[in-house]
Scaffold this motif. Structure first.
Motif, PDB file in Angstrom:
ATOM      1  N   GLY A 150      -7.503   1.114  -2.394  1.00  0.00           N
ATOM      2  CA  GLY A 150      -6.512   1.874  -2.896  1.00  0.00           C
ATOM      3  C   GLY A 150      -6.639   3.402  -2.582  1.00  0.00           C
ATOM      4  N   GLY A 151      -5.374   4.254  -3.156  1.00  0.00           N
ATOM      5  CA  GLY A 151      -5.630   5.587  -2.665  1.00  0.00           C
ATOM      6  C   GLY A 151      -6.451   6.223  -4.029  1.00  0.00           C
ATOM      7  N   GLY A 152      -7.068   7.444  -3.745  1.00  0.00           N
ATOM      8  CA  GLY A 152      -7.475   8.069  -4.733  1.00  0.00           C
ATOM      9  C   GLY A 152      -6.625   9.093  -5.602  1.00  0.00           C
ATOM     10  N   GLY A 153      -6.567   9.023  -7.004  1.00  0.00           N
ATOM     11  CA  GLY A 153      -6.055   9.808  -7.771  1.00  0.00           C
ATOM     12  C   GLY A 153      -6.729  11.058  -8.336  1.00  0.00           C
ATOM     13  N   ALA A 154      -6.052  12.023  -8.818  1.00  0.00           N
ATOM     14  CA  ALA A 154      -6.491  13.188  -9.512  1.00  0.00           C
ATOM     15  C   ALA A 154      -7.623  12.946 -10.628  1.00  0.00           C
ATOM     16  N   GLY A 155      -7.360  11.621 -11.286  1.00  0.00           N
ATOM     17  CA  GLY A 155      -8.441  11.411 -12.220  1.00  0.00           C
ATOM     18  C   GLY A 155      -9.477  10.360 -12.022  1.00  0.00           C
ATOM     19  N   GLY A 156      -9.419   9.684 -10.836  1.00  0.00           N
ATOM     20  CA  GLY A 156     -10.370   8.900 -10.669  1.00  0.00           C
ATOM     21  C   GLY A 156     -10.215   8.351  -9.169  1.00  0.00           C
ATOM     22  N   ALA A 157     -11.183   7.731  -8.458  1.00  0.00           N
ATOM     23  CA  ALA A 157     -11.206   7.092  -7.297  1.00  0.00           C
ATOM     24  C   ALA A 157     -10.414   5.796  -6.976  1.00  0.00           C
ATOM     25  N   GLY A 158     -10.020   5.589  -5.811  1.00  0.00           N
ATOM     26  CA  GLY A 158      -9.403   4.452  -5.516  1.00  0.00           C
ATOM     27  C   GLY A 158     -10.314   3.270  -5.377  1.00  0.00           C
ATOM     28  N   GLU A 159      -9.805   2.168  -5.868  1.00  0.00           N
ATOM     29  CA  GLU A 159     -10.747   1.008  -5.999  1.00  0.00           C
ATOM     30  C   GLU A 159     -11.187   0.403  -4.251  1.00  0.00           C
ATOM     31  N   THR A 160     -12.359   0.075  -4.160  1.00  0.00           N
ATOM     32  CA  THR A 160     -12.561  -0.582  -3.160  1.00  0.00           C
ATOM     33  C   THR A 160     -12.016  -2.006  -2.972  1.00  0.00           C
ATOM     34  N   ALA A 161     -11.695  -2.588  -1.752  1.00  0.00           N
ATOM     35  CA  ALA A 161     -11.197  -3.913  -1.716  1.00  0.00           C
ATOM     36  C   ALA A 161     -12.019  -4.839  -2.065  1.00  0.00           C
ATOM     37  N   VAL A 162     -12.063  -6.083  -2.785  1.00  0.00           N
ATOM     38  CA  VAL A 162     -12.674  -7.198  -2.754  1.00  0.00           C
ATOM     39  C   VAL A 162     -11.863  -8.379  -2.380  1.00  0.00           C
ATOM     40  N   SER A 163     -12.214  -9.020  -1.519  1.00  0.00           N
ATOM     41  CA  SER A 163     -11.489 -10.247  -1.048  1.00  0.00           C
ATOM     42  C   SER A 163     -11.167 -11.306  -1.917  1.00  0.00           C
ATOM     43  N   PRO A 164     -10.052 -11.743  -2.287  1.00  0.00           N
ATOM     44  CA  PRO A 164      -8.897 -11.586  -1.554  1.00  0.00           C
ATOM     45  C   PRO A 164      -7.924 -10.667  -1.961  1.00  0.00           C
ATOM     46  N   SER A 165      -8.205  -9.324  -2.526  1.00  0.00           N
ATOM     47  CA  SER A 165      -7.362  -8.626  -3.166  1.00  0.00           C
ATOM     48  C   SER A 165      -7.510  -7.106  -2.643  1.00  0.00           C
ATOM     49  N   GLY A 184      -7.479  -2.956  -3.140  1.00  0.00           N
ATOM     50  CA  GLY A 184      -7.890  -2.170  -4.206  1.00  0.00           C
ATOM     51  C   GLY A 184      -6.740  -1.579  -4.980  1.00  0.00           C
ATOM     52  N   ASN A 185      -7.039  -1.200  -6.452  1.00  0.00           N
ATOM     53  CA  ASN A 185      -6.158  -0.559  -7.234  1.00  0.00           C
ATOM     54  C   ASN A 185      -5.938   0.875  -6.764  1.00  0.00           C
ATOM     55  N   GLY A 186      -4.822   1.660  -7.132  1.00  0.00           N
ATOM     56  CA  GLY A 186      -5.109   3.170  -7.048  1.00  0.00           C
ATOM     57  C   GLY A 186      -5.841   3.721  -8.005  1.00  0.00           C
ATOM     58  N   GLY A 187      -6.471   4.950  -7.890  1.00  0.00           N
ATOM     59  CA  GLY A 187      -7.051   5.719  -8.707  1.00  0.00           C
ATOM     60  C   GLY A 187      -5.976   6.388  -9.921  1.00  0.00           C
ATOM     61  N   PRO A 188      -6.480   6.494 -11.058  1.00  0.00           N
ATOM     62  CA  PRO A 188      -5.467   6.971 -12.050  1.00  0.00           C
ATOM     63  C   PRO A 188      -5.404   8.640 -11.945  1.00  0.00           C
ATOM     64  N   GLY A 189      -4.444   8.814 -12.390  1.00  0.00           N
ATOM     65  CA  GLY A 189      -3.881  10.518 -12.482  1.00  0.00           C
ATOM     66  C   GLY A 189      -4.553  11.064 -13.700  1.00  0.00           C
ATOM     67  N   VAL A 190      -3.959  12.186 -13.848  1.00  0.00           N
ATOM     68  CA  VAL A 190      -4.409  12.975 -15.013  1.00  0.00           C
ATOM     69  C   VAL A 190      -3.167  13.445 -16.002  1.00  0.00           C
TER      70      VAL A 190
END
Length: 289
Positions: free
Chosen positions: A131-146, A148-154
């Motif tokens: 997932g892409g990083g947000g202004a409020g937190g990092a993007g999640e690293t992918a874990v098979s078979p999914s 990653g979620n995007g990082g939160p904003g502010v």
């Protein structure tokens, strides 16, 4: 002030899913000195979404937003085809997420405008993107078979309405698509175009699944959302216009406005004031337990 750059778009390839786009950089503050002059405002556009037609097409980086000396960088593109993401963009397969969005010329490792994107994950099962990083937190690293979620904003209430800005885009996965971060990040999709980042938030675009070795020009990565610039200042007190006391007093459009955030008294001090407009909201009910 609140200055948010354009979010990053994400690409697509024939053989692998794409990572979420990085959110636009975010800077905010108060007490910024100004003088009697014009200030050029630039609102950064979001990066475009790429596709697989005859060649693999990258997504685009978002454009920066500026107010005076304040610049917020655009979000980085989400990676495709086993590559690493741009600033804040999610990685694809063995690719890593891009470093957090930071000010130009800053050598400090810690991000100052946003957080890193998540890494991809391969071998699987299947292929997965971060997932892409947000202004409020990092993007999640992918874990098979999914993916990653995007990082939160502010969260900011500078406009008078509490709103999240600069969320990262979700990364595509083998079976499950990542969700965009709160703050305008676009959701990834497995068999449909990635969801664009929300305009006027700087959200990153959502990643796109791969078309299983069959070129499909309709499977495109999500584009990034445009940025935003908000400037707020206190309206000067004009002597003699208030005909009552109580609450927080502001002036707008030829009106005197009393706003009450807690119990207080509204006291008429000028007998020429004989009628008012009013708007009141009662307290909300609590949830059961």
């Amino acid at each position: 002030y609140l200055v948010v750059g354009g979010g990053g778009g994400t690409g697509n390839s024939l053989n692998s899913p794409s990572g979420g786009g990085g959110a636009g950089g975010l800077r905010s503050g108060s007490g910024f000195s100004i003088s009697k002059q014009s200030y050029v405002i630039t609102v950064g556009a979001g990066g475009g979404g790429g596709s697989h037609i005859s060649t693999n097409v990258d997504g685009g980086n978002g454009a920066p937003s500026t107010f005076s000396t304040i610049t917020s960088q655009g979000g980085g593109k989400g990676a495709r085809d086993n590559t690493s993401g741009g600033p804040g963009g999610g990685g694809s397969l063995n690719g890593t997420g891009g470093d957090g969005n930071r000010e130009t010329g800053t050598s400090t490792p810690a991000p100052t405008q946003g957080f890193p994107g998540g890494n991809g994950h391969f071998p699987g099962p299947g292929q997965n993107a971060g997932g892409g990083g947000g202004a409020g937190g990092a993007g999640e690293t992918a874990v098979s078979p999914s993916g990653g979620n995007g990082g939160p904003g502010v969260l900011s209430a500078i406009t008078g309405i509490s709103t999240h800005y600069a969320g990262g885009g979700g990364g595509a996965g083998h079976l499950v698509a990542g969700v965009g971060g709160i703050g305008g990040g676009g959701n990834a999709n497995q068999s449909a175009p990635g969801t664009p980042g929300k305009n006027a938030t700087g959200g990153g675009g959502g990643g796109c699944g791969y078309p299983n070795a069959t070129p499909n020009p309709n499977l495109v990565g999500g584009s990034g959302g445009s940025g935003i610039v908000v400037i707020r200042y206190e309206i000067g007190q004009i002597g003699g216009t208030a005909k009552a006391t109580g609450g927080t007093i502001n002036y707008a459009n030829g009106k005197t406005i009393h706003t009450f955030y807690a119990t207080d008294s509204f006291t008429v001090t000028d007998p020429s004031l004989t009628s008012v407009e009013f708007f009141g909201i009662a307290g909300g009910g609590g949830g059961g337990g």
